[in-house]
Design a protein around this motif. Structure first.
Motif, short mmCIF file in Angstrom:
data_model
loop_
_atom_site.label_atom_id
_atom_site.label_comp_id
_atom_site.label_asym_id
_atom_site.label_seq_id
_atom_site.Cartn_x
_atom_site.Cartn_y
_atom_site.Cartn_z
N ASN A 84 0.85 -1.19 0.00
CA ASN A 84 0.00 0.00 0.00
C ASN A 84 0.88 1.24 0.00
N GLY A 85 0.64 2.12 -0.94
CA GLY A 85 1.46 3.31 -1.07
C GLY A 85 1.15 4.01 -2.37
N HIS A 86 2.21 4.47 -3.06
CA HIS A 86 1.98 5.12 -4.34
C HIS A 86 3.23 5.05 -5.22
N ILE A 87 3.02 5.32 -6.49
CA ILE A 87 4.10 5.47 -7.46
C ILE A 87 4.18 6.94 -7.84
N TYR A 88 5.40 7.48 -7.83
CA TYR A 88 5.64 8.80 -8.42
C TYR A 88 6.33 8.56 -9.76
N LEU A 89 5.77 9.15 -10.81
CA LEU A 89 6.26 8.96 -12.18
C LEU A 89 6.40 10.31 -12.84
#
Length: 282
Positions: A84-89
């Motif tokens: 659980n978290g996020h991707i920075y792109l």
């Protein structure tokens, strides 16, 4: 941690960005933040579509198809074992000798992405947050999710200096959006939010919330409202990839409604949660 660098997943120490990268020198690039729930990307198609739309608006070529980018992001999540978290792109126009106009000949853009494990802000989602008004001094193409975020940074810092969770931006008396969020007011069972235009970013979570409105039976009016009207709302919420459906309980010290999460807000939160993986661990 492993990083996606162009089309390769490498150790973070191997990533080298040129000092003449146009993202570094001009903010000449675009980005997305994509939520990860239960080791999978949430609304990935919508985020990737918006990334490519932003690229088109600034005449930036992303050298990979959407399908290939989807595959690389899933591989990145798997390798980093993120639950659980996020991707920075982000994608920049690439590295070339410094000049304001686009490089000629054209250079290849630079793509980087990383993952971050985070937890949901459960306490804030239940209890709500305090925000403040800040004049919106950004440029006039807020519909592009670009790297030019100095105006957003200054607004967020003003909010932090006032011990607030977010800055609610306004142009004159008209509310636009938060420094890193979309905002909505609810009055007499009707949800109001700024219409999609060049003055706001059409948030992916915003789109999900508007779908949730149909499901819970609340009318939506995409119409700009003023600071004064904002303070008179029965309920007020903000949304973003990480904030989800966040209740706002006060603006500049003025209590919204009864100062607690409202009934419509709670219904929208429940509808939103039904759209994320059922096996989510909180």
């Amino acid at each position: 941690m492993k990083i996606l660098w162009n089309d390769q997943i490498v150790d973070e120490k191997e990533v080298k960005i040129g000092y003449e990268d146009r993202g570094y020198q001009f903010g000449d690039g675009i980005y997305e933040v994509i939520k990860i729930y239960n080791a999978d990307v949430f609304t990935a198609t919508e985020h990737i579509d918006r990334l490519y739309a932003s690229a088109d608006k600034i005449q930036l070529v992303i050298p990979y198809t959407k399908d290939v980018l989807h595959k690389m992001l899933h591989e990145l999540i798997e390798i980093n074992e993120v639950q659980n978290g996020h991707i920075y792109l982000q994608v920049t126009r690439g590295t070339s000798p410094r000049q304001h106009n686009f490089p000629l000949p054209v250079v290849e853009s630079v793509l980087t992405a990383y993952t971050k494990e985070t937890t949901r802000p459960l306490a804030e989602l239940e209890n709500g947050v305090k925000v403040c008004f800040v004049e919106d001094v950004r440029w006039l193409r807020c519909d592009i999710k670009s790297l030019n975020l100095l105006g957003n940074v200054l607004a967020k810092q003003e909010a932090v200096s006032k011990n607030c969770y977010e800055a609610i931006q306004h142009r004159g008396e008209i509310i636009t959006e938060g420094s890193s969020s979309n905002v909505y007011g609810i009055k007499d069972g009707v949800l109001y939010t700024h219409p999609v235009s060049n003055l706001i970013l059409n948030g992916i979570t915003r789109k999900v919330i508007l779908d949730c409105c149909q499901e819970v039976g609340i009318q939506v009016v995409e119409e700009a409202f003023t600071k004064e009207q904002a303070l008179e709302m029965d309920e007020f919420i903000m949304s973003s990839t990480n904030a989800e459906v966040m209740p706002i309980i006060s603006i500049d010290g003025h209590m919204i409604g009864n100062g607690k999460r409202g009934e419509w807000t709670e219904k929208l939160q429940q509808a939103f949660e039904k759209k994320i993986p059922a096996t989510l661990e909180v």
